[in-house]
Design a protein around this motif. Sequence first.
Motif, PDB file in Angstrom:
ATOM      1  N   ALA A   1       0.826  -1.213   0.000  1.00 18.95           N
ATOM      2  CA  ALA A   1       0.000   0.000   0.000  1.00 18.95           C
ATOM      3  C   ALA A   1       0.859   1.260   0.000  1.00 18.95           C
ATOM      4  O   ALA A   1       0.515   2.244  -0.657  1.00 18.95           O
ATOM      5  N   LEU A   2       1.966   1.234   0.698  1.00 17.94           N
ATOM      6  CA  LEU A   2       2.823   2.425   0.762  1.00 17.94           C
ATOM      7  C   LEU A   2       3.643   2.628  -0.508  1.00 17.94           C
ATOM      8  O   LEU A   2       3.941   3.756  -0.888  1.00 17.94           O
ATOM      9  N   LEU A   3       4.019   1.536  -1.149  1.00 16.43           N
ATOM     10  CA  LEU A   3       4.844   1.648  -2.354  1.00 16.43           C
ATOM     11  C   LEU A   3       4.025   1.897  -3.627  1.00 16.43           C
ATOM     12  O   LEU A   3       4.578   2.300  -4.640  1.00 16.43           O
ATOM     13  N   ALA A   4       2.746   1.656  -3.562  1.00 20.17           N
ATOM     14  CA  ALA A   4       1.895   1.839  -4.747  1.00 20.17           C
ATOM     15  C   ALA A   4       1.797   3.320  -5.094  1.00 20.17           C
ATOM     16  O   ALA A   4       1.790   4.179  -4.207  1.00 20.17           O
ATOM     17  N   PRO A   5       1.720   3.622  -6.393  1.00 13.90           N
ATOM     18  CA  PRO A   5       1.569   5.031  -6.781  1.00 13.90           C
ATOM     19  C   PRO A   5       0.200   5.557  -6.361  1.00 13.90           C
ATOM     20  O   PRO A   5      -0.778   4.803  -6.286  1.00 13.90           O
ATOM     21  N   GLY A   6       0.150   6.839  -6.086  1.00 18.05           N
ATOM     22  CA  GLY A   6      -1.121   7.465  -5.706  1.00 18.05           C
ATOM     23  C   GLY A   6      -2.061   7.578  -6.893  1.00 18.05           C
ATOM     24  O   GLY A   6      -1.651   7.469  -8.048  1.00 18.05           O
ATOM     25  N   GLU A   7      -3.313   7.788  -6.591  1.00 17.51           N
ATOM     26  CA  GLU A   7      -4.312   7.949  -7.641  1.00 17.51           C
ATOM     27  C   GLU A   7      -4.100   9.294  -8.335  1.00 17.51           C
ATOM     28  O   GLU A   7      -3.672  10.265  -7.710  1.00 17.51           O
ATOM     29  N   LYS A   8      -4.410   9.331  -9.622  1.00 12.43           N
ATOM     30  CA  LYS A   8      -4.284  10.582 -10.363  1.00 12.43           C
ATOM     31  C   LYS A   8      -5.366  11.551  -9.911  1.00 12.43           C
ATOM     32  O   LYS A   8      -6.504  11.165  -9.689  1.00 12.43           O
ATOM     33  N   VAL A   9      -4.974  12.791  -9.798  1.00 11.71           N
ATOM     34  CA  VAL A   9      -5.914  13.829  -9.405  1.00 11.71           C
ATOM     35  C   VAL A   9      -6.665  14.289 -10.644  1.00 11.71           C
ATOM     36  O   VAL A   9      -6.055  14.600 -11.672  1.00 11.71           O
ATOM     37  N   ARG A  10      -7.975  14.310 -10.576  1.00  9.32           N
ATOM     38  CA  ARG A  10      -8.823  14.783 -11.672  1.00  9.32           C
ATOM     39  C   ARG A  10      -9.600  15.990 -11.164  1.00  9.32           C
ATOM     40  O   ARG A  10     -10.569  15.841 -10.426  1.00  9.32           O
ATOM     41  N   LEU A  11      -9.130  17.163 -11.519  1.00 11.97           N
ATOM     42  CA  LEU A  11      -9.802  18.381 -11.080  1.00 11.97           C
ATOM     43  C   LEU A  11     -10.981  18.730 -11.976  1.00 11.97           C
ATOM     44  O   LEU A  11     -11.941  19.333 -11.540  1.00 11.97           O
ATOM     45  N   VAL A  12     -10.882  18.350 -13.245  1.00  8.70           N
ATOM     46  CA  VAL A  12     -11.960  18.633 -14.194  1.00  8.70           C
ATOM     47  C   VAL A  12     -12.776  17.360 -14.366  1.00  8.70           C
ATOM     48  O   VAL A  12     -12.239  16.327 -14.739  1.00  8.70           O
ATOM     49  N   PRO A  13     -14.071  17.432 -14.075  1.00 14.54           N
ATOM     50  CA  PRO A  13     -14.883  16.218 -14.183  1.00 14.54           C
ATOM     51  C   PRO A  13     -15.054  15.783 -15.633  1.00 14.54           C
ATOM     52  O   PRO A  13     -14.995  16.588 -16.555  1.00 14.54           O
ATOM     53  N   ASP A  14     -15.275  14.488 -15.811  1.00 16.11           N
ATOM     54  CA  ASP A  14     -15.535  13.944 -17.137  1.00 16.11           C
ATOM     55  C   ASP A  14     -16.964  14.291 -17.520  1.00 16.11           C
ATOM     56  O   ASP A  14     -17.906  13.865 -16.860  1.00 16.11           O
ATOM     57  N   THR A  15     -17.107  15.061 -18.574  1.00 18.59           N
ATOM     58  CA  THR A  15     -18.437  15.515 -18.981  1.00 18.59           C
ATOM     59  C   THR A  15     -18.870  14.879 -20.289  1.00 18.59           C
ATOM     60  O   THR A  15     -19.828  15.342 -20.905  1.00 18.59           O
ATOM     61  N   SER A  16     -18.201  13.821 -20.715  1.00 14.69           N
ATOM     62  CA  SER A  16     -18.511  13.211 -22.005  1.00 14.69           C
ATOM     63  C   SER A  16     -19.948  12.718 -22.078  1.00 14.69           C
ATOM     64  O   SER A  16     -20.627  12.912 -23.082  1.00 14.69           O
ATOM     65  N   ALA A  17     -20.424  12.062 -21.024  1.00 15.27           N
ATOM     66  CA  ALA A  17     -21.803  11.559 -21.027  1.00 15.27           C
ATOM     67  C   ALA A  17     -22.788  12.720 -21.103  1.00 15.27           C
ATOM     68  O   ALA A  17     -23.787  12.664 -21.822  1.00 15.27           O
ATOM     69  N   GLU A  18     -22.484  13.774 -20.386  1.00 13.65           N
ATOM     70  CA  GLU A  18     -23.342  14.965 -20.404  1.00 13.65           C
ATOM     71  C   GLU A  18     -23.335  15.625 -21.787  1.00 13.65           C
ATOM     72  O   GLU A  18     -24.376  16.057 -22.282  1.00 13.65           O
ATOM     73  N   LEU A  19     -22.164  15.675 -22.410  1.00 10.45           N
ATOM     74  CA  LEU A  19     -22.072  16.249 -23.755  1.00 10.45           C
ATOM     75  C   LEU A  19     -22.826  15.394 -24.770  1.00 10.45           C
ATOM     76  O   LEU A  19     -23.514  15.922 -25.646  1.00 10.45           O
ATOM     77  N   ARG A  20     -22.704  14.065 -24.657  1.00 10.82           N
ATOM     78  CA  ARG A  20     -23.457  13.176 -25.562  1.00 10.82           C
ATOM     79  C   ARG A  20     -24.953  13.398 -25.411  1.00 10.82           C
ATOM     80  O   ARG A  20     -25.687  13.451 -26.397  1.00 10.82           O
ATOM     81  N   SER A  21     -25.395  13.528 -24.180  1.00  9.98           N
ATOM     82  CA  SER A  21     -26.816  13.762 -23.920  1.00  9.98           C
ATOM     83  C   SER A  21     -27.268  15.094 -24.520  1.00  9.98           C
ATOM     84  O   SER A  21     -28.328  15.179 -25.151  1.00  9.98           O
ATOM     85  N   SER A  22     -26.459  16.129 -24.348  1.00  8.00           N
ATOM     86  CA  SER A  22     -26.786  17.443 -24.922  1.00  8.00           C
ATOM     87  C   SER A  22     -26.841  17.375 -26.442  1.00  8.00           C
ATOM     88  O   SER A  22     -27.729  17.964 -27.064  1.00  8.00           O
ATOM     89  N   LEU A  23     -25.896  16.662 -27.029  1.00  9.54           N
ATOM     90  CA  LEU A  23     -25.848  16.526 -28.483  1.00  9.54           C
ATOM     91  C   LEU A  23     -27.085  15.786 -28.996  1.00  9.54           C
ATOM     92  O   LEU A  23     -27.707  16.203 -29.976  1.00  9.54           O
ATOM     93  N   GLU A  24     -27.455  14.701 -28.326  1.00 10.15           N
ATOM     94  CA  GLU A  24     -28.634  13.937 -28.763  1.00 10.15           C
ATOM     95  C   GLU A  24     -29.911  14.763 -28.630  1.00 10.15           C
ATOM     96  O   GLU A  24     -30.777  14.713 -29.501  1.00 10.15           O
ATOM     97  N   THR A  25     -30.016  15.530 -27.557  1.00  7.59           N
ATOM     98  CA  THR A  25     -31.175  16.399 -27.380  1.00  7.59           C
ATOM     99  C   THR A  25     -31.232  17.434 -28.489  1.00  7.59           C
ATOM    100  O   THR A  25     -32.302  17.694 -29.057  1.00  7.59           O
TER     101      THR A  25
END
Length: 188
Positions: free
Chosen positions: A46-70
């Motif tokens: 657990a200590l030697l494993a790399p940390g999780e990547k920080v994602r400050l910007v949320p993934d909006t792909s699903a939201e964009l697909r929904s907007s596009l379909e609408t």
Amino acid sequence: MMLRYLGSTKNLLGCVGGLAGVVLYLTGVVGWSWPFVVVALYLAGALLAPGEKVRLVPDTSAELRSSLETLVRRVSSQASRMPASTVDTVGRIAEVLRDLLSQPARLAADPDLRHAVERLVRTDLPLSLETYLNLPWWFAARRAGAGSELVTQLDLLEAEAHRVAERFYASDVDRQADHTRYLRDRDG
């Protein structure tokens, strides 16, 4: 928070270390101190494993697909008010954008491309269509320039969507060209 840790790289590698400690006990390598060995190997993993990547910007792909379909659905419902071929052009633009949005991880890796796709879906395409459709139908029908402006805007947006797709798939095209060169060099 706890559920997130359970699926994290740190926990998974810690579990592998702990499992290695159990295997060491079962094979007779460690004796009565096996619980300490299991805990120590878990902590080491657990200590030697790399940390999780920080994602400050949320993934909006699903939201964009929904907007596009609408947007596409609403444009299709207004087809009788729009100049000929504009609904088809919107469909072609949407097809390119859908393809890009179907690969959210790859799109997220390039913020400039992501911004270009987001701008096309959320700003440029809706603005062009809404501006035309908000004109009174009798005015838009009498004024030929209104329809030709929309056709021109959609043509420009389609060209931009294709430019974004070219940038998105540039590495694939380069890889294919490299492989072609390799095959030619190997044969000749």
